[in-house]
Scaffold this motif. Structure first.
Motif, PDB file in Angstrom:
ATOM      1  N   TYR A 146      32.059  62.052  55.968  1.00 31.85           N
ATOM      2  CA  TYR A 146      33.320  61.371  55.713  1.00 31.85           C
ATOM      3  C   TYR A 146      34.058  61.972  54.518  1.00 31.85           C
ATOM      4  CZ  TYR A 146      31.282  57.920  58.878  1.00 31.85           C
ATOM      5  OH  TYR A 146      30.724  57.302  59.973  1.00 31.85           O
ATOM      6  N   SER A 147      33.495  61.806  53.342  1.00 26.24           N
ATOM      7  CA  SER A 147      34.131  62.283  52.121  1.00 26.24           C
ATOM      8  C   SER A 147      33.081  62.401  51.034  1.00 26.24           C
ATOM      9  CB  SER A 147      35.239  61.321  51.685  1.00 26.24           C
ATOM     10  OG  SER A 147      35.744  61.667  50.417  1.00 26.24           O
ATOM     11  N   ASP A 148      33.413  63.137  49.979  1.00 28.14           N
ATOM     12  CA  ASP A 148      32.510  63.229  48.835  1.00 28.14           C
ATOM     13  C   ASP A 148      32.771  62.107  47.822  1.00 28.14           C
ATOM     14  OD1 ASP A 148      34.967  64.254  48.165  1.00 28.14           O
ATOM     15  OD2 ASP A 148      34.212  66.039  47.162  1.00 28.14           O
ATOM     16  N   HIS A 149      33.617  61.148  48.207  1.00 25.65           N
ATOM     17  CA  HIS A 149      33.890  59.975  47.384  1.00 25.65           C
ATOM     18  C   HIS A 149      33.743  58.714  48.237  1.00 25.65           C
ATOM     19  CE1 HIS A 149      36.024  61.793  43.767  1.00 25.65           C
ATOM     20  NE2 HIS A 149      35.844  62.832  44.564  1.00 25.65           N
ATOM     21  N   PHE A 150      33.308  57.634  47.602  1.00 26.37           N
ATOM     22  CA  PHE A 150      33.385  56.314  48.225  1.00 26.37           C
ATOM     23  C   PHE A 150      34.729  55.679  47.859  1.00 26.37           C
ATOM     24  CE2 PHE A 150      28.546  56.087  47.519  1.00 26.37           C
ATOM     25  CZ  PHE A 150      28.267  56.510  48.818  1.00 26.37           C
ATOM     26  N   PRO A 151      35.304  54.876  48.761  1.00 23.00           N
ATOM     27  CA  PRO A 151      36.520  54.153  48.404  1.00 23.00           C
ATOM     28  C   PRO A 151      36.224  53.014  47.428  1.00 23.00           C
ATOM     29  CG  PRO A 151      36.173  54.227  50.797  1.00 23.00           C
ATOM     30  CD  PRO A 151      34.902  54.643  50.149  1.00 23.00           C
ATOM     31  N   VAL A 152      37.268  52.578  46.729  1.00 19.41           N
ATOM     32  CA  VAL A 152      37.190  51.371  45.911  1.00 19.41           C
ATOM     33  C   VAL A 152      38.258  50.405  46.400  1.00 19.41           C
ATOM     34  CG1 VAL A 152      36.208  52.399  43.836  1.00 19.41           C
ATOM     35  CG2 VAL A 152      38.683  52.453  44.171  1.00 19.41           C
ATOM     36  N   TYR A 153      38.062  49.124  46.098  1.00 20.96           N
ATOM     37  CA  TYR A 153      39.056  48.151  46.539  1.00 20.96           C
ATOM     38  C   TYR A 153      39.016  46.891  45.700  1.00 20.96           C
ATOM     39  CZ  TYR A 153      35.279  45.582  48.979  1.00 20.96           C
ATOM     40  OH  TYR A 153      34.146  44.868  49.281  1.00 20.96           O
ATOM     41  N   ILE A 154      40.137  46.186  45.721  1.00 14.80           N
ATOM     42  CA  ILE A 154      40.198  44.840  45.185  1.00 14.80           C
ATOM     43  C   ILE A 154      40.756  43.941  46.280  1.00 14.80           C
ATOM     44  CG2 ILE A 154      40.519  45.602  42.799  1.00 14.80           C
ATOM     45  CD1 ILE A 154      43.504  44.881  43.075  1.00 14.80           C
ATOM     46  N   THR A 155      40.440  42.657  46.212  1.00 16.81           N
ATOM     47  CA  THR A 155      41.075  41.697  47.101  1.00 16.81           C
ATOM     48  C   THR A 155      41.931  40.765  46.265  1.00 16.81           C
ATOM     49  OG1 THR A 155      39.127  40.241  47.042  1.00 16.81           O
ATOM     50  CG2 THR A 155      39.307  41.791  48.885  1.00 16.81           C
ATOM     51  N   LEU A 156      43.097  40.448  46.802  1.00 14.11           N
ATOM     52  CA  LEU A 156      44.036  39.533  46.176  1.00 14.11           C
ATOM     53  C   LEU A 156      44.214  38.329  47.065  1.00 14.11           C
ATOM     54  CD1 LEU A 156      46.862  42.019  45.071  1.00 14.11           C
ATOM     55  CD2 LEU A 156      44.914  41.243  43.707  1.00 14.11           C
ATOM     56  N   LYS A 157      44.444  37.181  46.467  1.00 17.16           N
ATOM     57  CA  LYS A 157      44.775  36.009  47.270  1.00 17.16           C
ATOM     58  C   LYS A 157      46.187  35.548  46.922  1.00 17.16           C
ATOM     59  CE  LYS A 157      42.058  33.048  44.178  1.00 17.16           C
ATOM     60  NZ  LYS A 157      40.966  32.068  44.112  1.00 17.16           N
ATOM     61  N   ASN A 158      46.900  35.151  47.928  1.00 17.26           N
ATOM     62  CA  ASN A 158      48.262  34.668  47.781  1.00 17.26           C
ATOM     63  C   ASN A 158      48.249  33.153  47.914  1.00 17.26           C
ATOM     64  OD1 ASN A 158      50.978  34.247  47.718  1.00 17.26           O
ATOM     65  ND2 ASN A 158      51.487  35.579  49.410  1.00 17.26           N
ATOM     66  N   ASN A 159      48.460  32.464  46.815  1.00 20.13           N
ATOM     67  CA  ASN A 159      48.363  31.008  46.819  1.00 20.13           C
ATOM     68  C   ASN A 159      49.678  30.361  47.265  1.00 20.13           C
ATOM     69  OD1 ASN A 159      45.695  31.062  45.718  1.00 20.13           O
ATOM     70  ND2 ASN A 159      46.614  31.586  43.754  1.00 20.13           N
ATOM     71  N   ILE A 160      50.067  30.673  48.485  1.00 24.69           N
ATOM     72  CA  ILE A 160      51.322  30.112  48.985  1.00 24.69           C
ATOM     73  C   ILE A 160      51.054  28.837  49.781  1.00 24.69           C
ATOM     74  CG2 ILE A 160      52.484  32.323  49.053  1.00 24.69           C
ATOM     75  CD1 ILE A 160      51.971  32.474  52.020  1.00 24.69           C
TER      76      ILE A 160
END
Length: 323
Positions: free
Chosen positions: A309-323
């Motif tokens: 795949y790649s020589d890097h792992f992905p990073v991520y954040i999750t956001l919540k929308n308090n609507i």
């Protein structure tokens, strides 16, 4: 994984991700770029079959980032090592992404290797209002321009909330950490300039900075941004001796990061709020055996095709929308 307690439904949770795709090149020779090693006729034998397999695998990764938390594909994905708009068009049309409503923002840079950054976004969730690139003015020892990747700013509305994304791919350490540090300081200076301009226009601007910085969260280039602009870097707690986003000489590095303005931590100031952060290092992305077991399963090791795949792992954040 680190984060805050989750008390919202998944419908209004969104993943923001970054992924260094490891040389996502097409198979055609571009006379204006140094893409000679990524062609069917060269030692790497970068054929259409291998290209299509790469698209499928990168698409598979993107489609699954944050899915455990949100039960859907990411709303926003920053990308590095993208050759051109064609590979992005092929990527979003590939098997795992063709139903994700992705569009992209991309500009050609003057990078000597011909690789750029880009931003994918789900057009049903994010509306682009403005985008631009920022050039890094660097020079080599002979006083000639040393072209590298531009920084990308994309501003728009994520579920109706104004949000700014800054996508980076700072200079590598290939020629030595100290020898190349001035280039990453230049990248840090440019991010500082962009953030300053955004905050001058809107002191409460929601700003998310992402990229392959080729520096760790503890590095001066990152720390000065976090401390100077009251940002929060959840990636700082994710790196351990046994975990990171890329590995070199048996050592883990946290070069891939996402950090953001502190107003995403305060539920009373904005309806968008930080939920969790993690490295997407699922087992299928890792080498399964041998002395490199657990490291990213990459596409090439030198000139040898590995089919990963790649020589890097992905990073991520999750956001919540308090609507």
């Amino acid at each position: 994984m680190i984060g805050l307690p989750n008390n919202t439904n998944q419908e209004h949770m969104h993943t923001i991700a970054f992924y260094n795709s490891e040389n996502l090149f097409d198979i055609y020779d571009d006379k204006k770029k140094y893409d000679n090693d990524m062609l069917p006729t060269t030692d790497k034998r970068w054929t259409r079959k291998r290209y299509n397999e790469k698209l499928k695998k990168i698409g598979q990764v993107i489609a699954n980032i944050g899915k455990k938390e949100t039960e859907k594909h990411p709303a926003i994905v920053g990308l590095a090592e993208i050759e051109n708009a064609k590979v992005l068009k092929d990527l979003i049309a590939s098997k795992h992404l063709d139903a994700c409503n992705y569009k992209f923002v991309h500009y050609e840079s003057k990078d000597e290797r011909g690789i750029d950054v880009a931003l994918l976004y789900d057009k049903t969730l994010f509306t682009v209002e403005h985008s631009e690139i920022f050039f890094l003015e660097l020079y080599n020892d002979a006083g000639l321009p040393d072209y590298t990747r531009d920084l990308l700013l994309v501003s728009g509305e994520l579920e109706g909330i104004k949000t700014h994304f800054i996508v980076n791919h700072w200079a590598s350490r290939r020629e030595g950490q100290k020898e190349t540090e001035h280039k990453r300081i230049a990248g840090s200076n440019k991010v500082a300039e962009i953030i300053s301009n955004l905050k001058r226009n809107d002191p409460e601007a929601i700003i998310i900075v992402m990229g392959d910085f080729n520096d760790n969260p503890s590095s001066y280039t990152i720390k000065r941004l976090i401390e100077g602009f009251d940002l929060y870097n959840p990636m700082e707690s994710l790196r351990t001796y046994a975990r990171g986003t890329t590995k070199h000489k048996r050592q883990w590095f946290m070069f891939d990061q996402i950090f953001f303005s502190n107003n995403l931590l305060n539920e009373t100031e904005t309806s968008l709020r930080f939920d969790k952060a993690d490295i997407f290092d699922a087992d299928f992305l890792k080498i399964s055996s041998g002395k490199f077991k657990g490291a990213p399963f990459r596409t090439y090791l030198g000139k040898k095709y590995k089919g990963g795949y790649s020589d890097h792992f992905p990073v991520y954040i999750t956001l919540k929308n308090n609507i």
